[in-house]
Every structure is written in structure tokens, then in C-alpha cells.
Design a protein around this motif. Structure first.
Motif, PDB file in Angstrom:
ATOM      1  N   ARG B 233      15.641 110.939   1.422  1.00 23.96           N
ATOM      2  CA  ARG B 233      15.326 110.086   2.480  1.00 23.96           C
ATOM      3  C   ARG B 233      14.756 110.976   3.692  1.00 23.96           C
ATOM      4  NH1 ARG B 233      15.314 107.179  -0.744  1.00 23.96           N
ATOM      5  NH2 ARG B 233      16.594 105.506  -1.016  1.00 23.96           N
ATOM      6  N   GLN B 234      14.026 110.423   4.615  1.00 24.21           N
ATOM      7  CA  GLN B 234      13.417 111.247   5.719  1.00 24.21           C
ATOM      8  C   GLN B 234      14.703 111.535   6.502  1.00 24.21           C
ATOM      9  OE1 GLN B 234      10.264 111.594   6.461  1.00 24.21           O
ATOM     10  NE2 GLN B 234       9.875 110.997   4.426  1.00 24.21           N
ATOM     11  N   LEU B 235      14.455 112.798   7.401  1.00 23.57           N
ATOM     12  CA  LEU B 235      15.574 113.382   8.330  1.00 23.57           C
ATOM     13  C   LEU B 235      16.074 111.957   9.171  1.00 23.57           C
ATOM     14  CD1 LEU B 235      14.687 116.660   9.585  1.00 23.57           C
ATOM     15  CD2 LEU B 235      16.629 116.090   8.330  1.00 23.57           C
ATOM     16  N   GLY B 236      17.386 111.877   9.176  1.00 25.76           N
ATOM     17  CA  GLY B 236      18.015 110.777   9.995  1.00 25.76           C
ATOM     18  C   GLY B 236      18.090 109.601   9.374  1.00 25.76           C
ATOM     19  N   GLU B 237      17.717 109.264   8.375  1.00 31.00           N
ATOM     20  CA  GLU B 237      17.941 107.951   7.357  1.00 31.00           C
ATOM     21  C   GLU B 237      19.234 108.010   6.693  1.00 31.00           C
ATOM     22  OE1 GLU B 237      14.498 106.594   5.163  1.00 31.00           O
ATOM     23  OE2 GLU B 237      13.056 106.726   6.949  1.00 31.00           O
ATOM     24  N   LEU B 238      19.592 106.727   6.501  1.00 31.57           N
ATOM     25  CA  LEU B 238      20.763 106.423   5.644  1.00 31.57           C
ATOM     26  C   LEU B 238      20.472 106.659   4.078  1.00 31.57           C
ATOM     27  CD1 LEU B 238      22.334 103.495   7.476  1.00 31.57           C
ATOM     28  CD2 LEU B 238      23.428 105.506   6.990  1.00 31.57           C
ATOM     29  N   VAL B 239      21.393 107.159   3.347  1.00 30.61           N
ATOM     30  CA  VAL B 239      21.096 107.136   1.840  1.00 30.61           C
ATOM     31  C   VAL B 239      22.566 107.203   1.301  1.00 30.61           C
ATOM     32  CG1 VAL B 239      21.455 110.011   2.136  1.00 30.61           C
ATOM     33  CG2 VAL B 239      20.650 108.982   0.191  1.00 30.61           C
ATOM     34  N   ALA B 240      22.533 106.617   0.017  1.00 29.85           N
ATOM     35  CA  ALA B 240      23.707 106.250  -0.777  1.00 29.85           C
ATOM     36  C   ALA B 240      23.346 107.147  -1.939  1.00 29.85           C
ATOM     37  CB  ALA B 240      23.640 104.943  -1.284  1.00 29.85           C
ATOM     38  N   LEU B 241      24.574 107.715  -2.469  1.00 31.19           N
ATOM     39  CA  LEU B 241      24.291 108.622  -3.481  1.00 31.19           C
ATOM     40  C   LEU B 241      25.641 108.749  -4.499  1.00 31.19           C
ATOM     41  CD1 LEU B 241      23.798 112.155  -2.583  1.00 31.19           C
ATOM     42  CD2 LEU B 241      24.524 110.750  -1.072  1.00 31.19           C
ATOM     43  N   VAL B 242      25.415 109.395  -5.518  1.00 32.34           N
ATOM     44  CA  VAL B 242      26.790 109.839  -5.956  1.00 32.34           C
ATOM     45  C   VAL B 242      26.994 111.253  -5.719  1.00 32.34           C
ATOM     46  CG1 VAL B 242      28.050 110.342  -8.168  1.00 32.34           C
ATOM     47  CG2 VAL B 242      26.654 108.313  -8.091  1.00 32.34           C
ATOM     48  N   GLY B 243      28.331 111.574  -4.900  1.00 33.75           N
ATOM     49  CA  GLY B 243      28.670 112.826  -4.512  1.00 33.75           C
ATOM     50  C   GLY B 243      29.092 113.748  -5.541  1.00 33.75           C
ATOM     51  N   SER B 244      29.118 115.008  -5.082  1.00 36.39           N
ATOM     52  CA  SER B 244      29.370 116.213  -6.000  1.00 36.39           C
ATOM     53  C   SER B 244      30.961 115.749  -6.699  1.00 36.39           C
ATOM     54  CB  SER B 244      29.401 117.432  -5.378  1.00 36.39           C
ATOM     55  OG  SER B 244      30.397 117.569  -4.233  1.00 36.39           O
ATOM     56  N   HIS B 245      31.628 115.013  -5.981  1.00 36.37           N
ATOM     57  CA  HIS B 245      33.054 114.735  -6.458  1.00 36.37           C
ATOM     58  C   HIS B 245      33.080 113.713  -7.516  1.00 36.37           C
ATOM     59  CE1 HIS B 245      31.802 112.431  -3.052  1.00 36.37           C
ATOM     60  NE2 HIS B 245      32.001 113.387  -2.187  1.00 36.37           N
ATOM     61  N   GLY B 246      31.893 112.983  -7.626  1.00 34.13           N
ATOM     62  CA  GLY B 246      31.735 111.986  -8.479  1.00 34.13           C
ATOM     63  C   GLY B 246      32.277 110.571  -8.103  1.00 34.13           C
ATOM     64  N   TRP B 247      32.013 110.388  -6.798  1.00 33.06           N
ATOM     65  CA  TRP B 247      32.153 109.121  -6.070  1.00 33.06           C
ATOM     66  C   TRP B 247      30.991 108.472  -5.417  1.00 33.06           C
ATOM     67  CZ3 TRP B 247      36.959 106.937  -7.486  1.00 33.06           C
ATOM     68  CH2 TRP B 247      37.888 107.947  -7.615  1.00 33.06           C
ATOM     69  N   VAL B 248      30.673 107.190  -5.462  1.00 35.33           N
ATOM     70  CA  VAL B 248      29.529 106.740  -4.289  1.00 35.33           C
ATOM     71  C   VAL B 248      29.864 107.091  -3.062  1.00 35.33           C
ATOM     72  CG1 VAL B 248      28.670 104.562  -3.700  1.00 35.33           C
ATOM     73  CG2 VAL B 248      28.938 104.911  -6.011  1.00 35.33           C
ATOM     74  N   GLU B 249      28.626 107.608  -2.334  1.00 37.03           N
ATOM     75  CA  GLU B 249      29.020 107.928  -0.871  1.00 37.03           C
ATOM     76  C   GLU B 249      27.720 107.519  -0.234  1.00 37.03           C
ATOM     77  OE1 GLU B 249      29.601 112.464  -0.895  1.00 37.03           O
ATOM     78  OE2 GLU B 249      27.638 112.371   0.364  1.00 37.03           O
ATOM     79  N   ILE B 250      27.939 107.568   1.161  1.00 39.09           N
ATOM     80  CA  ILE B 250      27.136 107.121   1.925  1.00 39.09           C
ATOM     81  C   ILE B 250      26.851 108.195   3.011  1.00 39.09           C
ATOM     82  CG2 ILE B 250      26.056 105.460   3.769  1.00 39.09           C
ATOM     83  CD1 ILE B 250      28.142 103.525   2.994  1.00 39.09           C
ATOM     84  N   ALA B 251      25.535 108.801   3.268  1.00 39.13           N
ATOM     85  CA  ALA B 251      25.383 110.002   4.008  1.00 39.13           C
ATOM     86  C   ALA B 251      23.999 109.667   4.870  1.00 39.13           C
ATOM     87  CB  ALA B 251      25.003 111.143   3.228  1.00 39.13           C
ATOM     88  N   VAL B 252      23.707 110.367   5.800  1.00 36.10           N
ATOM     89  CA  VAL B 252      22.620 110.421   6.438  1.00 36.10           C
ATOM     90  C   VAL B 252      21.813 111.769   6.385  1.00 36.10           C
ATOM     91  CG1 VAL B 252      21.551 110.527   8.928  1.00 36.10           C
ATOM     92  CG2 VAL B 252      23.254 108.776   8.188  1.00 36.10           C
ATOM     93  N   ASN B 253      20.820 111.879   5.947  1.00 35.89           N
ATOM     94  CA  ASN B 253      20.005 113.258   5.774  1.00 35.89           C
ATOM     95  C   ASN B 253      19.891 114.161   6.962  1.00 35.89           C
ATOM     96  OD1 ASN B 253      18.523 115.375   4.782  1.00 35.89           O
ATOM     97  ND2 ASN B 253      16.718 114.196   4.399  1.00 35.89           N
ATOM     98  N   GLY B 254      20.834 114.957   7.072  1.00 34.83           N
ATOM     99  CA  GLY B 254      20.558 115.905   8.270  1.00 34.83           C
ATOM    100  C   GLY B 254      21.579 115.176   9.437  1.00 34.83           C
ATOM    101  N   GLY B 255      22.498 114.423   9.172  1.00 34.19           N
ATOM    102  CA  GLY B 255      23.213 113.818  10.136  1.00 34.19           C
ATOM    103  C   GLY B 255      24.538 113.276   9.497  1.00 34.19           C
TER     104      GLY B 255
END
Lengths: 276, 276, 276
Positions: B233-255
Motif C-alpha cells: 500500500r502507499q505510505l499512510g494507507e491501511l493494509v491487512a495481511l498475515v503477520g509474521s506470527h501467523g495471524w491476520v493483522e491490520i497495519a498502516v504502511n509507515g504508521g
């Protein structure tokens, strides 16, 4: 300058010697990492343990309390390097102290006065011999890196204390004056000498004053009954007890007494014993 | 009380045995340093690694999640000492657990239930033998120092589990109930089980539910497309992904997704798969 | 994947090899503990030292500055693993660099450009050989665990750099552009390149520009006379000096210059020399 651990050929015996570090440097900068690097450059077999680096900036009282609580729990021969040093670069002395069961290295500003009041002093030196510094031209602002960490590393590696500088009279060491505890017919008046991460308010009234008695702490409008442990009260309730460090403290079961009571370092409190 | 590491003459084989520490003690006090001192007094050849000491105070759920994520990455025989212990001094049991590839030591309050759900249990004991404590009269408030760290040090030094106390039935161990994940025709409903330092919101929905599918997370008014990594995603955008721990997570690229979405621990979210 | 430290039989010589870790992972999660676990799984005799894990999230400039200040203080052969990696999972390269007296491992994003500007580069590789990763299928979001920590552990254990991947041209490495220092007849214009835990404002103007001169810093409406150390001023007063890292800095004796002046990273300042 002795900067090569090959000068310590008998390292086999030294691989389990410990250096502890205490400071107000925080953990966001590389200051602490650099002190560890300097120690490993001198003798990579030393083991470094952090006591804490989050002493409130320049708070010698908190550092003094922390050292009292940590000192007894390390192996014989451990060297404790403590750098809370508002006077760095001024005329305060840099010192090393040999005690019964370990060593202290740091500025002579009262930091060590708590441990010294409880322990036999063997000898004290002022750190005047630059051979054991990192450089003979130390910075004006980071003696932790340039003097205290290197001296601590050499001491832990077996250098005799007297090599580090001129012997000085222990009675000339700086003392930190703390508010006294006051025992009257009505009770014991003391103050809060430390507030920990949980918001527990730790007084300067020792366990001996309350042990075997029924007692309460009076602070502001609150009277808090002395108990054995946090869970003697319901979740969220105030509790007074003797903490693991041996002082009367005020806590909240599952919460923060500091937030609840809005008290700060140095606030006064009273202990009343043998109630009713 | 066994307090001398010379009782472990065969230390040659033990110099690479690890003890990890996890707690809610924070790093501003000397509590953690003191536990390390106690360990080094028992056996200075042990190596201590901090998992974290910044578990939110008394948050057993966060401790449970942290242990699940750290456990697989240490050498066989590592002893994990975990002290998030709101019931210290009460009647909760102190326990040690032998697993396939390591040991757990701490209070019996559900802290270990995550690791236990994924790993074969060999044996469990209640820590009833004071010979392996620091003192036979432990404090009421700091079992980390007086019981758990010393027991962990002895265990890592080769003391058999059964010496530490009475064997207990693993099915009697405290469990921590977590909100369940719910799979329906419309999607998967779960909750946020952990929020990390970056503000990433980590759900209790495992990777297996979304892998190989097109998927999105719906939370509040947001629908966030499942991606592979932050920079999809662009910087500052929300992103959903599978984290390194193996669970679905929600993040913001660079935030921070936590700051953006203002969600807290336990908030609900939904995963929709095979869209369109 | 080489995952057994028994592959390093000549460990006797390696027990004092150091790996340092620097990241923006913070200390509240187990990310750092997991990297240490991964290192100990590969070779338990390595010694791990934290530089800092509290780099502001994604702040490559702060990481670059921190590495410059820490690099010189570690033993020859130390491997510095640095993970401030906003581009994880994207096409940024993963690299390892051999220098005169140590190694750098991390993402190719300019993080290392400060150390590289001061040190001779022997060779650089891109980390393309999965044999030295933790797994040949690394996560998209935690290369610290899956690539950088394991590669650092193998390197510190004696694996030659060239085994880790394809050699690349050092001139192709990412550079981090910093605001330049500007020398004019009126003075030297620079900026604040780092703010430390004490609130000291560290500029990008090196010691050499002011040493042996009378000098002042002009910032906003303040003119601050250059001094040798904090205590050259009264408690609470502003002071300009050359910090232990070799740069002109602004401090408050016993306080925080950042709080006092309300300046942020990148703010401009001016140094005037040979006044009056």
C-alpha cells in the motif's frame, strides 16, 4: 592505556565476572550500548547486566535507592558501575569503592551512600590513573564511556583497586541527605522515597517498625490497613504492606497507588501501630 | 537452599543453557536486574535473555500471546520464566512445566495456556520444595526474585523437574478463556488479541483461514483488502495481511493502525474471503 | 538451511564474538527476544548486545546517526545487525558489508551510509543465499527474524561473507541525503540531526569547526555561548558544547533543551566563531 584483553591471559577464571550498569541514560540512544562495547573491547569474557537505565534524569535519590535494592543479589566480586552524574565535567571526584562482596564505580555525588551505610568499606580510590581510562583525554560529558565503564571492566578483570588512583578517606565521600523518619508517641512520620513502575509508593519506614504489630498508614484523608500482600484487598482497593525491598509501601491491588492518591516523591505519610 | 553454583561441577556442558525472562515489571526499577542477579548467584554460566518486561501491568492475555510467539525460537532445554502475577501472595499455585523442547516456570494463572495448547506436556510440578527457592521465607510480593528466578536457574542447571515439588495433573492448570473466532457463511468474526509497538492490530484469526484466497478485513466502516506486506500500500494507507506470527493483522504502511482506527484490545473485526 | 551450531565445532575461538542489534522494534513486544532466540539457536556461544531498539519507527536518519556513534566501540569482528526497514517485503535489497574492523547486516536503505562514509569497505553482498536464512520461505514482514539475525549469527560464527550471496558494487548502495552544513563568512549554518533522551539537540556541525575558537550557537532568538560541559552553566541554563559524539550540541544543565526551545529534528541553527 590498557586496551587489549590479551593483557588478561588468565581469563579462564574471569569468564564469569559480572559488571552491572545503572544510569539515567534511557534506552532510546546508543549510550548504554557504547558502554557495553567499551567493556567488551577491554575484556570480552566479562558479563554485563543492566540494573536499570531509566533512573529519572539526574535523580540521585532514585539511583541511591535502586543500588541498595540490587546490591545484595549479585555474586561476590561483581562490579557495579553507576552513572547518574549531573556534575560530569565539573570538579566532582570519580571514585571506585571496594566493599566486602563487590565494587562500586561512579561519580562521588552521594549515589553510593545508601549501599555504604549498610556495608563494610575496604578501600576507596579517586580515579586519577588514566592508564585504565578509555583515553587519556576523556570527553567532558560522557565519563560513563571514557572513565567509568573502562575502569569497571579492568576492576572486574582483576586489576587491584589501588592501581586505579589515589586512596581517599571514606569519610570524605559525598552523602545524600534524605528526609528522616520521625518516631513519636502518636506514630511514625516518614516520606515517599521511591515510586515504582506499578505506581507503588515506597516509604522510608523500614519493616522493623511494623512487623508483629497491627498497623495502618495515614496519608491525606485515607487510612489504609497494613496487610501481607496485594490480594488481601479487593481489586482496585488501596493496600499498605511491607514491600519486597523491606520498606512500608502503599499499593492498589491491580492498579496504581500513585494515580489514585496523586502523591509525588517526597510526600509525607504516617504509620500508626497497635491500633485500637 | 542450594545457593552455590559449585554444586554444578559439570558446568562445561551448561554454559550455553538459556533462561528467558518475561514480566510486567517494566525497565525503570531494578526488579528485572535483581532477578538476573539471583540467577547469576546460583549459576553464573547461565545465559539470560529478556523476552519483554513491558507487558501491560497484570495483562495475562498479552503475556500469553507473547509466550506463544517467542517459545519456538529458542534452543532445546531453554527455561522460560514468566512473571505476570496479579495473584502473588494469594493461593494461586507456582508451577514448572516440562515440554518437548523446553520448560516454563511461573504462576498458574493461564499465562502458559497458549503454549500448552500447541505443545506436548511431559510433566508439571507445583513448586513446593523450598530447597530451590532463594529463601525458605519468600516475600509476599516478589516471587519472581524469591521463587521463579531461582527455580528457573536450578532447572536450567540440570535439576530434574520432579525435585522441585509435587507432580500435578496438567488438566488442572488454569486456562485463559479468549473470545472465540466464529466462522459463518458470511465470513469469519474475530477480535483483536494484541496490539504491538507499531500500532499493528493483531487478530485471533489464523493464517490458514485466508491463505490461497482473496480476502478483506471489515472493521467499523473500513474494508481493507488482504495483501502480502506493508509496502503493498502507499505510505499512510491501511493494509491487512498475515503477520509474521501467523495471524491476520491490520497495519498502516509507515504508521499506526491503532491511532488511525482508534481500536482497543478485544475489539471485533470480520474477515470476508473469496470476494466477488 | 544451516540450523545447528554443531556445524561450528571450532567454537572455542568463537565464544567471544559479538552480534549487536539495533532496531525500531521497541521493547514491549517479543520481536527483539525472538531475534536473540534465533541467534542462540544457530550458535549459543555468540554474545548479543543491544545498541537500541527505540529508534523512532521507520526513522532511518536516527538509525544512521546511532550506528555512527556505536560502531567504533566494539571489538574487531563484531557483526552489527540493524533493522529499521520500512521497505520490508518490497524490492529493497538485503545486504551484508565487510569493513576493516567489523560487519554490517540489514536492509539497503541508507541506514549504513554514515558508517560507510567513515570506514574502508572490504566487500558487499546481497543476501541471496537462503542456506543462511532461518527458513527458505521467509515472512514478508519480519526479515529481522528470518534473514538478518540468522545471517548475522552465521557471519559472527565465521562464515565467509561471499557465501551469503552475490557480491555487489559498493557504489550502488543506497545513500541517505542529509541537509548539508553551510559555511559562509557570517558563520556556519547547520541543522539538528538527532535529539537524545535528555533532550540534547545534536547538530550536524562537527567539533573541528569550533575547536580552539570562541564560538556561539544562534537559534531563534537565543545566542548560546560555547562551553566545555553542562555544569559550566547554572542549573536550568542553556549551554552549547561539543558532545561526546563529536558534534556541536545544545543542552540545558540539569534539564531538556528540546522542551526549553521547542525545536524538532531538522530545525536549523547557526554557529558563529571568533566573536568580538
Amino acid at each position: 592505556m590498557v586496551d587489549d584483553w590479551l593483557n588478561y591471559p588468565d581469563c579462564k577464571m574471569l569468564e564469569n565476572r559480572f559488571v552491572t550498569l545503572l544510569s539515567d541514560f534511557g534506552l532510546s540512544d546508543v549510550y548504554v550500548g557504547v558502554m557495553k562495547g567499551v567493556i567488551t573491547q577491554i575484556n570480552p569474557r566479562l558479563r554485563v547486566v543492566d540494573l536499570t537505565h531509566q533512573i529519572p534524569p539526574q535523580n540521585i535519590t532514585a539511583a541511591r535507592f535502586s543500588l541498595i535494592n540490587a546490591y545484595p543479589y549479585f555474586p561476590n566480586g561483581t562490579v557495579h558501575v553507576a552513572v547518574v552524574d549531573p556534575g560530569v565535567g565539573s570538579h566532582r571526584r570519580a571514585i571506585a569503592i571496594q566493599l566486602d562482596s563487590g565494587f562500586l564505580v561512579g561519580p562521588d555525588n552521594g549515589l553510593f551512600s545508601g549501599v555504604l551505610s549498610q556495608t563494610k568499606v575496604i578501600a576507596v580510590v579517586e580515579l586519577t590513573n588514566p592508564e585504565y581510562w578509555r583515553t587519556s583525554a576523556p570527553s567532558q560529558t560522557f565519563h560513563g564511556r571514557d572513565i567509568f565503564a573502562p575502569v569497571g571492566a579492568h576492576l572486574a578483570s582483576g586489576v587491584p583497586l589501588k592501581h586505579l588512583g589515589e586512596t581517599i578517606d571514606p569519610t570524605t565521600l559525598a552523602q545524600l541527605e534524605l528526609p528522616a523518619m520521625n518516631i513519636t508517641a502518636a506514630g511514625i512520620t516518614g516520606c515517599i522515597q521511591y515510586i515504582d513502575h506499578f505506581g507503588n509508593l515506597i516509604s522510608n519506614i523500614p519493616a522493623a517498625e511494623v512487623q508483629g504489630k497491627t498497623w495502618s498508614v495515614v496519608v491525606g484523608k485515607e487510612t489504609i490497613l497494613g496487610s501481607l500482600t496485594y490480594s488481601d484487598r479487593q481489586l482496585g482497593e488501596l493496600v499498605a504492606l511491607v514491600g519486597s525491598h523491606g520498606w512500608v509501601e502503599i499499593a492498589v491491588n491491580g492498579g496504581s497507588a500513585q494515580s489514585r492518591l496523586q502523591l509525588d516523591w517526597g510526600a509525607t505519610l504516617e504509620v500508626i501501630t497497635n491500633l485500637g
